[in-house]
Design an enzyme around this catalytic site. Structure first.
Site, short mmCIF file in Angstrom:
data_model
loop_
_atom_site.label_atom_id
_atom_site.label_comp_id
_atom_site.label_asym_id
_atom_site.label_seq_id
_atom_site.Cartn_x
_atom_site.Cartn_y
_atom_site.Cartn_z
N ASP A 83 2.43 1.86 3.34
CA ASP A 83 3.40 0.89 3.89
C ASP A 83 4.82 1.34 3.58
O ASP A 83 5.73 1.15 4.39
CB ASP A 83 3.26 -0.50 3.24
CG ASP A 83 1.87 -1.07 3.33
OD1 ASP A 83 1.15 -0.71 4.26
OD2 ASP A 83 1.53 -1.90 2.46
N HIS A 113 -10.80 -14.22 3.47
CA HIS A 113 -11.99 -13.46 3.10
C HIS A 113 -13.08 -14.41 2.61
O HIS A 113 -14.27 -14.20 2.86
CB HIS A 113 -11.67 -12.44 2.01
CG HIS A 113 -10.72 -11.37 2.44
ND1 HIS A 113 -10.30 -10.36 1.61
CD2 HIS A 113 -10.09 -11.16 3.62
CE1 HIS A 113 -9.46 -9.57 2.25
NE2 HIS A 113 -9.31 -10.04 3.48
N ASP A 166 -5.66 -13.75 9.21
CA ASP A 166 -4.49 -13.68 8.32
C ASP A 166 -3.37 -14.62 8.77
O ASP A 166 -2.19 -14.23 8.82
CB ASP A 166 -3.94 -12.25 8.24
CG ASP A 166 -4.80 -11.33 7.38
OD1 ASP A 166 -5.57 -11.85 6.55
OD2 ASP A 166 -4.68 -10.11 7.54
N ASP A 206 -0.58 -12.54 2.17
CA ASP A 206 -1.25 -11.54 3.01
C ASP A 206 -1.47 -12.21 4.37
O ASP A 206 -2.59 -12.55 4.75
CB ASP A 206 -2.56 -11.10 2.36
CG ASP A 206 -3.13 -9.84 3.03
OD1 ASP A 206 -2.59 -9.46 4.08
OD2 ASP A 206 -4.10 -9.28 2.50
N ASP A 262 -4.44 -13.76 -2.52
CA ASP A 262 -3.85 -13.39 -1.23
C ASP A 262 -3.87 -14.65 -0.38
O ASP A 262 -4.94 -15.11 0.07
CB ASP A 262 -4.61 -12.24 -0.56
CG ASP A 262 -4.04 -10.89 -0.97
OD1 ASP A 262 -3.21 -10.84 -1.89
OD2 ASP A 262 -4.42 -9.88 -0.35
N ASP A 312 -10.71 -11.85 10.57
CA ASP A 312 -9.67 -12.02 9.56
C ASP A 312 -8.33 -12.21 10.27
O ASP A 312 -7.61 -11.26 10.51
CB ASP A 312 -9.68 -10.75 8.70
CG ASP A 312 -8.91 -10.90 7.41
OD1 ASP A 312 -8.57 -12.04 7.06
OD2 ASP A 312 -8.66 -9.87 6.77
N HIS A 355 0.88 -1.17 0.00
CA HIS A 355 0.00 0.00 0.00
C HIS A 355 0.92 1.22 0.00
O HIS A 355 2.03 1.17 0.55
CB HIS A 355 -0.83 0.09 1.27
CG HIS A 355 -1.70 -1.10 1.56
ND1 HIS A 355 -1.23 -2.24 2.14
CD2 HIS A 355 -3.04 -1.28 1.37
CE1 HIS A 355 -2.24 -3.09 2.29
NE2 HIS A 355 -3.34 -2.54 1.83
C1 XUL Z 1 -7.36 -6.73 4.37
C2 XUL Z 1 -6.61 -7.08 3.16
C3 XUL Z 1 -5.78 -6.01 2.54
C4 XUL Z 1 -5.74 -6.06 1.06
C5 XUL Z 1 -5.03 -4.89 0.42
O1 XUL Z 1 -8.14 -7.75 4.87
O2 XUL Z 1 -6.63 -8.21 2.72
O3 XUL Z 1 -4.52 -6.08 3.08
O4 XUL Z 1 -5.11 -7.22 0.62
O5 XUL Z 1 -5.53 -3.69 0.82
CO CO Z 2 -5.61 -9.16 1.19
#
Ligand code: XUL
Ligand code: CO
Length: 440
Positions: free
Chosen positions: A101, A268, A306, A336, A293, A304, A98
């Site tokens: 970042d 997601h 991750d 991600d 991701d 989430d 991003h």
């Molecule tokens: C948030 C997510 C983000 C996107 C990019 O859940 O996945 O990091 O991948 O904005």
């Molecule tokens: Co993502």
């Protein structure tokens, strides 16, 4: 050097006891005609890997990610060197970021843009030195309080303009760095309550911003894919990009489907009540598969998380869909994913990437074997064989009618549906996982 204790990670095979080695990811090993690294196209997420200090709702960070820097800009500069050292040591060939970042947000938009302009040449220099490439860039239009009501879907036109300005800059940087993708993830694009929300108007606005981004991107020479990354909720209660099917309907409504593909994130998908494989299948069926991701959720937690993906059953089914979709073109496998809060040493980040890369490498091997043997394909083809001839063929070709089908049903009597053999097929996947392991 920021990670002096970490050696370059090499492939040592499944019997290795060295934690800092790959057991399955043998980057140049040829699978289905191309090296593993070209199938997998691993990418590092800048935000989790270089920026996150593992804070959570109840506690401060458990590790410092300043890399010896004392000012925000100095920290960002040092992060560039750390990022490339990490990617080189792990032989990761792509990264994603991003805008916020890579460089700190300044007191004004102008200052933020200037901060970005100071970091981009450093990234470019390191990319040229190492050959590491940008998989995709994006703009963080969700963190700053100005986006509390949304970015493209804010009720405030000045906020919309601010987001547009950020996206313009992020597109310029992505293009200048040769990025092959640009992501829209609308974390704040949705609503908390319908009582104050004009959903139709907000969706029109979101599409308008995406259309302007496509027009501007193409104008400045961005030749890659635009992606939408679906997510149903978190941080916003209801997000417009709920899941793959919702996003495809949105893209078609606004005539954006030619420029956009989907970036499917595992966690997601599960938040939307689907499996990762389901979302990949929806993308593939609609010729909209773009990028991934890679991460996983936790079945006991409803948010989430991750997590780094380590479940080889899931990576097998993911790589099966990727191979069936013809593999990655502009996309890749972006981790991600973040280490758990108690995994607070730099070593943990490397071990997490090794675990994730190995899990996908193994999944690729199993998926390739499954496809080469064609056992699922044969089973599925046989399951639908009644549509290959006779009345079934007429249904598929649109050459029949309710009158003819009624006459057919009256004459044929009660149908005898065949078994779906689900448990057998699940055990077949287990068998292929074991068989693949035995070849290593
Ligand atoms: C948030 C997510 C983000 C996107 C990019 O859940 O996945 O990091 O991948 O904005
Ligand atoms: Co993502």
């Amino acid at each position: 050097m920021y990670f002096p204790s970490i050696p370059k990670i090499q492939f040592e095979g499944v019997k290795s006891n060295n934690p800092f080695a790959f057991r399955f990811y043998d980057k140049d090993k040829v699978v289905a005609g191309k090296p593993m690294r070209a199938h997998l196209k691993f990418a590092m997420s800048y935000w989790h890997t270089l920026c996150s200090e593992s804070t959570d709702m109840f506690g401060a960070g458990t590790r410092c990610m300043n890399f010896g820097g004392t000012t925000p800009l100095e920290i960002s500069q040092n992060r560039v060197a750390a990022a490339f050292e990490l990617m080189e040591k792990l032989e990761i060939e792509y990264f994603c970021f991003h805008d916020r970042d890579i460089a700190p947000e300044g007191a004004t938009l102008r200052e933020s843009n200037e901060n970005i302009d100071r970091i981009v040449p450093l990234l470019k220099q390191e990319m040229e030195r190492t050959g590491i490439r940008l998989l995709w860039g994006t703009a963080n239009c969700f963190n700053n309080p100005r986006y509390m009501n949304g970015a493209a879907t804010s009720n405030d036109a000045d906020v919309f303009a601010y987001a547009a300005a950020q996206i313009k800059k992020a597109l310029e940087v992505t293009t200048a760095l040769g990025g092959s993708g640009y992501v829209f993830w609308g974390g704040r694009e949705g609503y908390e309550t319908l009582l104050n929300t004009d959903t139709g108007r907000e969706l029109d606005h979101m599409a308008a911003l995406m259309r302007m981004a496509v027009d501007y991107g193409r104008k400045i020479g961005f030749a890659g894919d635009f992606y939408i990354e679906p997510k149903p909720k978190e941080p916003t209660k209801h997000q417009y990009d709920f899941d793959g099917a919702t996003v495809l309907a949105f893209l078609r409504k606004y005539g954006l489907e030619k420029d956009f593909k989907l970036n499917i994130e595992a966690n997601h998908a599960t938040l939307a009540g689907h499996t990762f494989q389901h979302e990949l299948r929806v993308a593939r069926d609609n010729r909209a598969f773009g990028s991934i991701d890679a991460n996983s959720g936790d079945t006991l937690l409803g948010w989430d998380t991750d997590c780094f993906p380590t479940n080889v059953y899931d990576t097998t089914l993911c790589m099966y869909e990727v191979l069936k979709a013809g593999g990655f073109k502009n996309g890749g496998l972006n981790f991600d994913a973040k280490v758990r809060r108690p995994s607070n040493t730099p070593e943990d980040i490397f071990l997490a990437y090794i675990a994730g890369m190995d899990a996908f490498a193994f999944g690729l091997l199993v998926a390739d074997k499954l496809l080469a043997d064609g056992c699922l394909e044969q089973f599925v083809a046989k399951r639908y064989a009644s549509f290959d001839s006779g009345i079934g063929k007429k249904i598929e070709s649109g050459a029949t009618s309710l009158e003819e089908l009624s006459a057919h049903a009256l004459a044929a009597g009660e149908p005898h549906p065949s078994s779906g053999r689900q448990e057998y097929l699940e055990s077949l996947i287990n068998q292929y996982i074991v068989l693949t392991g035995q070849t290593l």
